[in-house]
Design an enzyme around this catalytic site. Structure first.
Site, mmCIF file in Angstrom:
data_model
loop_
_atom_site.group_PDB
_atom_site.id
_atom_site.type_symbol
_atom_site.label_atom_id
_atom_site.label_comp_id
_atom_site.label_asym_id
_atom_site.label_seq_id
_atom_site.Cartn_x
_atom_site.Cartn_y
_atom_site.Cartn_z
ATOM 1 N N HIS B 12 3.368 4.624 4.419
ATOM 2 C CA HIS B 12 4.372 3.698 4.964
ATOM 3 C C HIS B 12 5.506 3.301 4.003
ATOM 4 C CE1 HIS B 12 1.524 0.216 3.542
ATOM 5 N NE2 HIS B 12 2.421 0.475 2.622
ATOM 6 N N HIS B 59 3.903 -6.809 2.131
ATOM 7 C CA HIS B 59 4.437 -6.647 0.774
ATOM 8 C C HIS B 59 5.345 -7.807 0.395
ATOM 9 C CE1 HIS B 59 3.443 -2.634 2.244
ATOM 10 N NE2 HIS B 59 3.461 -2.178 1.024
ATOM 11 N N HIS B 194 -0.850 6.402 -5.239
ATOM 12 C CA HIS B 194 0.439 6.118 -5.883
ATOM 13 C C HIS B 194 0.338 4.864 -6.737
ATOM 14 C CE1 HIS B 194 0.865 3.566 -2.251
ATOM 15 N NE2 HIS B 194 1.972 3.007 -2.729
ATOM 16 N N GLU B 241 -4.159 0.925 -1.128
ATOM 17 C CA GLU B 241 -3.836 0.775 0.303
ATOM 18 C C GLU B 241 -4.697 1.682 1.191
ATOM 19 O OE1 GLU B 241 0.882 -0.450 -0.271
ATOM 20 O OE2 GLU B 241 0.345 1.590 0.255
#
Lengths: 117, 283
Positions: B12, B59, B194, B241
């Protein structure tokens, strides 16, 4: 500062925990304010005044002035909120990654591509 | 009773929003990513779910560190996004499904998940971009009602993979007990490996990601053997995530209850390994 828990240390990998959340609250609150374009503009107009308004401590203020991501993290900054700060300067995640790893942006991007092979 | 028709898990990152806004889907950098969605879009067009339960992580749009829920469930009539700091275009509001929201809340709290409930809730790129990727031609009218479920990945301690798996299982059971003639798709967004921050920024772990994706087919609880910190060591600070994938997959039931219809994996999209999987529930 007493922390609730000593966490596993992963080299080069900051974990934003209670200690960082306490230390970085003012800095992260300022960065959160950058969700609004008016606030971003106000910061650009008078950065020092904006930092004072949010009560940044000297370490946080210096890190903001240097635009130095590792220093901002050391001052309690959280990656997700710092991304909004970076947005003011039009920096993308490869700019941020390059700065933190001491690489050129091209070298950092090449390393990402290499990771896919 | 309502029925889960399947599940979709996907990455995303905000750069996807810029690519959509700029019409870059067929450029060489983006094509391997965007092309991966065509079979999923086609499946959605055929299956036509009525509601999407979207498990994602905020976020710093709706939640700040002043109040940081571990699990939050939306209960709003609709959900809007807003400027997250870089001025990407906002999208038409997403209709909610308050009946399912409150049914989920009742069932999850009864199963000892101490939720935060949100009758107003902004949804960020982790919710909106997957919707845009899955229904690119929705225009002003999204074809599904939505219930956002937000998992904290901002501030440690984070919920464990085991806890997120159980949350997902409870969501699946709650949907199955919802007295409504509705077809529900479960979406999990985030990852895959990541890391944005620290000297290890740019870390990607292809072999782990591929093993993880395989586990969702053959052993969906596999990732629950790892602690949050072990998962971060293996996947990066934001690779965690994958918790949303774990929860969404758990909602679909055991190995025998779903079939994998499609998967895509591409490095890099921004700083991430981008993944996508589509599971269909067996009748």
């Amino acid at each position: 500062m007493a922390t609730a828990k000593v966490r596993r240390v992963i080299p080069g990998t900051p974990l934003f925990d209670g200690e960082a959340a306490r230390k970085g609250y003012a800095l992260n609150k300022m960065c959160y304010s950058f969700n609004l374009a008016d606030n971003r503009a106000e910061f650009v107009r008078d950065e020092a005044a904006y930092c004072r308004k949010y009560g940044l401590d000297p370490q946080q203020r210096a890190a903001v002035e240097k635009r130095n991501v590792l220093d901002l993290i050391a001052a309690g900054g959280n990656a997700y909120y710092l991304a909004k700060f970076a947005g003011i300067f039009g920096l993308d995640m490869q700019d941020i990654g390059a700065q933190q790893t001491g690489m050129s942006k091209e070298a950092f991007q090449a390393r990402l591509i290499e990771a896919g092979k | 009773m309502a029925r889960i028709v399947g599940g979709i898990v996907t990455s995303h990152v905000p750069a996807i929003g810029r690519a959509i806004a700029g019409g870059l889907q067929q450029e060489a950098y983006w094509k391997p990513f965007f092309d991966g969605f065509a079979p999923v879009q086609q499946w959605l067009a055929e299956v036509k779910p009525d509601v999407a339960v979207v498990i994602y992580n905020d976020h710093g749009l709706n939640f700040f560190l002043d109040k940081m829920p571990t699990f939050a469930v939306g209960a709003a009539p609709q959900y809007s996004n807003a400027d997250e700091g870089w001025g990407i275009p906002t999208l038409p509001a997403f209709p909610g499904d308050q009946d399912l929201s409150w049914h989920l809340i009742e069932e999850l709290v009864a199963k000892e998940f101490d939720l935060t409930t949100c009758q107003e809730m902004l949804v960020d790129h982790a919710f909106t971009l997957p919707m845009k990727l899955l229904w690119p031609n929705a225009g002003e009218a999204w074809p599904v009602r939505t219930v956002p479920v937000c998992i904290n990945t901002v501030q440690h301690p984070l919920p464990s993979a085991g806890r997120c798996f159980k949350l997902g299982q409870a969501i699946g059971e709650a949907v199955a007990s919802w007295d409504a003639d509705a077809r529900v798709v479960v979406i999990g967004t985030g990852g895959l490996s990541h890391q944005l921050d620290g000297e290890r920024a740019g870390f990607i772990n292809k072999s782990f990601d591929l093993e993880f994706m395989d586990s969702l087919v053959n052993d969906p609880a596999w990732a629950t053997r790892y602690s949050v910190e072990e998962l971060i060591e293996l996947t990066g600070t934001q690779g965690i995530e994958l918790l949303m994938w774990v929860a969404a997959r758990a909602a679909l039931g055991g190995v025998d209850q779903v079939r994998k219809l499609h998967a895509n994996y591409h490095i890099p999209i921004s700083n991430t390994a981008a993944g996508l999987m589509l599971f269909e529930s067996k009748d």
